[in-house]
Each structure stands twice: as C-alpha cells, then as structure tokens.
Scaffold this active site. Structure first.
Site, PDB file in Angstrom:
ATOM      1  N   LYS A  94      11.154  -9.851  -0.941  1.00 49.77           N
ATOM      2  CA  LYS A  94      10.280  -8.451  -0.787  1.00 49.77           C
ATOM      3  C   LYS A  94      10.809  -7.930   0.573  1.00 49.77           C
ATOM      4  O   LYS A  94      10.851  -6.924   0.708  1.00 49.77           O
ATOM      5  CB  LYS A  94       8.887  -9.226  -0.644  1.00 49.77           C
ATOM      6  CG  LYS A  94       7.931  -8.077  -0.254  1.00 49.77           C
ATOM      7  CD  LYS A  94       7.626  -6.916  -1.364  1.00 49.77           C
ATOM      8  CE  LYS A  94       6.722  -5.871  -0.790  1.00 49.77           C
ATOM      9  NZ  LYS A  94       6.514  -4.916  -1.549  1.00 49.77           N
ATOM     10  N   LYS A 142       4.742  -2.387   8.953  1.00 50.69           N
ATOM     11  CA  LYS A 142       4.242  -3.856   8.848  1.00 50.69           C
ATOM     12  C   LYS A 142       5.659  -4.712   7.984  1.00 50.69           C
ATOM     13  O   LYS A 142       6.037  -5.675   8.428  1.00 50.69           O
ATOM     14  CB  LYS A 142       3.147  -4.008   7.793  1.00 50.69           C
ATOM     15  CG  LYS A 142       2.738  -5.356   7.203  1.00 50.69           C
ATOM     16  CD  LYS A 142       1.739  -5.492   6.077  1.00 50.69           C
ATOM     17  CE  LYS A 142       1.989  -6.962   5.700  1.00 50.69           C
ATOM     18  NZ  LYS A 142       1.196  -7.145   4.334  1.00 50.69           N
TER      19      LYS A 142
HETATM   20  P1  NAD Z   1      -6.148  -3.603   0.841  1.00 51.59           P
HETATM   21  O1  NAD Z   1      -6.244  -3.488   2.429  1.00 51.59           O
HETATM   22  O2  NAD Z   1      -6.324  -2.424   0.189  1.00 51.59           O
HETATM   23  O3  NAD Z   1      -6.700  -4.781   0.524  1.00 51.59           O
HETATM   24  C1  NAD Z   1      -6.847  -5.836   1.050  1.00 51.59           C
HETATM   25  C2  NAD Z   1      -8.204  -6.403   0.662  1.00 51.59           C
HETATM   26  O4  NAD Z   1      -8.183  -8.080   1.138  1.00 51.59           O
HETATM   27  C3  NAD Z   1      -9.327  -5.837   1.222  1.00 51.59           C
HETATM   28  O5  NAD Z   1     -10.228  -5.383   0.145  1.00 51.59           O
HETATM   29  C4  NAD Z   1      -9.907  -6.685   2.256  1.00 51.59           C
HETATM   30  O6  NAD Z   1     -11.266  -6.636   2.224  1.00 51.59           O
HETATM   31  C5  NAD Z   1      -9.923  -8.156   1.659  1.00 51.59           C
HETATM   32  N1  NAD Z   1      -9.564  -9.205   2.796  1.00 51.59           N
HETATM   33  C6  NAD Z   1      -9.240  -9.069   3.975  1.00 51.59           C
HETATM   34  N2  NAD Z   1      -9.498 -10.275   4.541  1.00 51.59           N
HETATM   35  C7  NAD Z   1     -10.142 -10.809   3.743  1.00 51.59           C
HETATM   36  C8  NAD Z   1     -10.744 -12.294   3.919  1.00 51.59           C
HETATM   37  N3  NAD Z   1     -10.711 -13.058   4.871  1.00 51.59           N
HETATM   38  N4  NAD Z   1     -11.179 -12.777   2.818  1.00 51.59           N
HETATM   39  C9  NAD Z   1     -11.456 -12.063   1.698  1.00 51.59           C
HETATM   40  N5  NAD Z   1     -11.016 -10.843   1.451  1.00 51.59           N
HETATM   41  C10 NAD Z   1     -10.452 -10.229   2.730  1.00 51.59           C
HETATM   42  O7  NAD Z   1      -4.350  -3.918   0.831  1.00 51.59           O
HETATM   43  P2  NAD Z   1      -3.618  -3.691  -0.539  1.00 51.59           P
HETATM   44  O8  NAD Z   1      -2.953  -2.226  -0.640  1.00 51.59           O
HETATM   45  O9  NAD Z   1      -4.322  -4.074  -1.885  1.00 51.59           O
HETATM   46  O10 NAD Z   1      -2.352  -4.804  -0.387  1.00 51.59           O
HETATM   47  C11 NAD Z   1      -2.615  -6.411  -0.347  1.00 51.59           C
HETATM   48  C12 NAD Z   1      -1.163  -6.780  -0.243  1.00 51.59           C
HETATM   49  O11 NAD Z   1      -0.264  -6.120  -0.956  1.00 51.59           O
HETATM   50  C13 NAD Z   1      -0.557  -6.312   1.312  1.00 51.59           C
HETATM   51  O12 NAD Z   1      -0.017  -7.588   1.869  1.00 51.59           O
HETATM   52  C14 NAD Z   1       0.260  -5.391   1.015  1.00 51.59           C
HETATM   53  O13 NAD Z   1       1.259  -5.322   1.908  1.00 51.59           O
HETATM   54  C15 NAD Z   1       0.959  -5.546  -0.243  1.00 51.59           C
HETATM   55  N6  NAD Z   1       1.611  -4.532  -1.131  1.00 51.59           N
HETATM   56  C16 NAD Z   1       0.845  -3.512  -1.139  1.00 51.59           C
HETATM   57  C17 NAD Z   1       1.265  -2.157  -1.758  1.00 51.59           C
HETATM   58  C18 NAD Z   1       0.764  -0.888  -1.797  1.00 51.59           C
HETATM   59  O14 NAD Z   1       1.318   0.092  -2.194  1.00 51.59           O
HETATM   60  N7  NAD Z   1      -0.637  -0.857  -1.375  1.00 51.59           N
HETATM   61  C19 NAD Z   1       2.729  -2.370  -2.468  1.00 51.59           C
HETATM   62  C20 NAD Z   1       3.094  -3.749  -2.649  1.00 51.59           C
HETATM   63  C21 NAD Z   1       2.678  -4.648  -1.835  1.00 51.59           C
END
Ligand code: NAD
Length: 298
Positions: A174, A249
């Site tokens: 990734k 990031k």
């Molecule tokens: P996001 O910030 O929308 O969601 C993360 C969720 O985790 C939030 O709802 C937050 O409240 C929750 N959270 C944080 N700390 C927590 C804890 N201690 N206990 C329980 N819940 C907790 O992020 P996202 O866009 O859903 O991305 C999630 C992961 O996927 C990241 O690592 C990101 O890099 C990766 N990712 C994102 C995308 C994208 O396009 N958004 C694409 C590929 C990969």
C-alpha cells in the site's frame, strides 16, 4: 458470521453496510456515537452497538475488522487496557484494514502470534467510491492459510483480494504504491503545466502523453489539468477523491518505513515536502491532483 467492526468513518461505514447486505451479523463501535447510531438504527436486525473495543473483544465473535485513521489509533484499540488483545480469545480472528506503517502491523502480528490469535493486515485502495461499490482492492499480509480462510469475507467488500506475503506486507504494498502515485502525480502536473504554458492545448498534450512514453495512471485516468477528463477531481474544483493530507500521511508512512530499512527514497521525500508545502497553504482538503496549482499562475 458474527463480525465486530471498529471505525465507522468514510470507509468503515460503507464496508459494514456491504457485510450486512451479505447477511452477516455485526457488532459495531466508533468513538463517535452518531456513527454507531446510524448503522444500528438502519439495520436493527443485523447490527448491535458495542461500548468499547473490550466489549467487542469479549463478545466471542468470529472476526473483528478495524478501519481506523492511523497507527496511534490502531495501537490504542489493540494494545490499550480496554483494547482487543487484553480481552480477545483465540476463537476470534483479527483483520486491520487501516493504512498504517508496516512495522506497527508486524508488532501487532507478533503479539497476536503469542496469544495464538489469527491476524492479517489488509489495507485497501479504491477510496470511498470503492468502499460503497464493494470494489476495493485488499492488499493482505500474514499467513497464507489465514488469507485463504478470510478471502471470501473480504470479497464482500472488494473486487481484488491480493495476497502480498508475510505480516506487514499488505502495508508495504500500500505505502509503496502510494509513494509512486504521489511522485507520478507531481511529474504529470509539472509536465502538463509546462506544456500548456509553452502553448499546447491541454487535451492534445494529454493525448500525446497517453500514447507515448510519459503515460501513467496520473496522466491517463486522473489527469490533474482541469477539463482534460470528465468525472475526475480536477474537473470539479478538486473536490472528492483522495485528499492531499491523506496522500501526505501515506508519504510519511513510506518515509518512516524507508528510514527503518536504511533505504534512500529521494523522490518520495521530495514529494512529501511538496505536498506538505501545499497543505500549509490551506489546501490539505483538496484532492491531491490539485498539486498542479503549485505550477500555475493563481
Ligand atoms: P475516517 O477518519 O473517516 O474514519 C476513521 C474512523 O475511526 C472515525 O469514524 C473515527 O471516529 C474512528 N476512530 C478513531 N479513533 C477510534 C478509536 N480509538 N476507537 C474507535 N473508533 C475510532 O477515515 P477513513 O477515510 O474511513 O479511513 C480509514 C483508513 O483507511 C485510514 O487509515 C485511511 O488512510 C485508509 N484509507 C482511506 C481511503 C479514503 O479514500 N478515505 C482510501 C484508502 C485507505
């Protein structure tokens, strides 16, 4: 299957919906209560709320999936006193789909092995659109037999489920791919801007590049010059898509992994500095292809 899911954000929520659609029973947790409520109220027969990672770990589920922002969140959910490892039994398998540094993924996998718990790292690409449409790519690290055991479950959320090798290798695939993407987008932006400034029509120029040796995903599928392609962020004010701060990031994760491996990544580091400069200008929320603005008269 009885599945626990922690992290109901932009990616986690649609992934949960796809698991529920396939008939699985979900126990969900997020620190944002409204995100939990939304799922539980929409699917009262298939989803129940948990109050903490401990709650989920104690529920004797078949599988727990986590989809959290970054390494620090993942460590606290897995390693904290109210976390998964302190309360999970070997009957429950673990899959972390967050994008984190490979070393953290390997540290967690080592703890899991000591506790006789099955664990895989399975970060995704494909964005929120892919999460909604269940067309994500999963890059999976861990023992192959565990990959084979959970491939069908991952297929409910994704289209390409790829085995990458031992623990942490999903994260390696990734971050390395995203480092290359970050670099190639800057190169495409630089070339498109120069060509247009020197008098080329952007569509003609993109057509030449895309049938020549400069062609890459950034030029062909996601061109950063406005108006060259329809339905990409550059043609809608750089909204939607993959945010500059998320790219930043991932470049940080690549830099960290490279430092640990004593491996030079000069272009990755330069790309990180360039996106950092752009983010500092207040542009961190724009799609990463907006980096072209650094090369254009504003
Ligand atoms: P996001 O910030 O929308 O969601 C993360 C969720 O985790 C939030 O709802 C937050 O409240 C929750 N959270 C944080 N700390 C927590 C804890 N201690 N206990 C329980 N819940 C907790 O992020 P996202 O866009 O859903 O991305 C999630 C992961 O996927 C990241 O690592 C990101 O890099 C990766 N990712 C994102 C995308 C994208 O396009 N958004 C694409 C590929 C990969």
């Amino acid at each position: 299957m009885k599945i626990g899911f922690i992290g109901l954000g932009n990616m986690g929520s649609p992934m949960v919906r796809n698991l529920i659609k396939a008939g699985h029973q979900l126990t969900v947790f997020d620190i944002v209560e409204s995100s939990v409520k939304q799922i539980v109220e929409k699917f009262p027969a298939n989803a129940v709320a948990a109050a903490s990672p401990k709650d989920i770990a104690c529920a004797n589920l078949d599988l727990i999936i986590t989809m959290l922002p970054a390494s620090s969140h993942v460590r606290s959910v897995y390693e904290g006193p109210n976390g998964i490892f302190a309360h999970c039994s070997p009957n429950t398998a673990l899959i972390d789909s967050s994008t984190i540094d490979p070393q953290t993924a390997r540290d967690l996998a080592t703890i899991a092995i000591h506790q006789h718990i099955v664990m895989l790292d399975a970060p995704v690409s494909g964005g929120t659109g892919g999460a909604e449409a269940a067309t994500l790519t999963f890059m999976v690290g861990g023992a192959e037999e565990y990959f084979l055991r959970f491939r069908d479950i991952l297929s409910l959320m994704g289209k390409n489920i790829v085995y990458c090798g031992g623990s942490g290798n999903g994260q390696v695939a990734k971050v390395v791919n995203n480092m290359l993407l970050g670099i190639s987008m800057i190169g495409t932006a630089e070339a498109m801007s120069l060509g247009v400034t020197l008098g080329m029509d952007p569509k003609v120029l993109a057509g030449i590049i895309n049938t020549s040796s400069g062609r890459c995903w950034s030029s062909e599928i996601y061109n950063p010059f406005p108006g060259v392609l329809e339905n990409v962020p550059s043609s809608r004010g750089y909204t939607g898509g993959f945010g500059t701060d998320l790219m930043l990031k991932d470049l940080g994760l690549a830099a960290e992994a490279a430092k640990l491996a004593k491996q030079p990544v000069p272009l990755g580091s330069l790309a990180q500095q360039i996106y950092q400069t752009f983010s500092l200008q207040g542009k961190g929320q724009l799609d990463f292809s907006a980096i072209i603005q650094l090369f254009q008269k504003q």
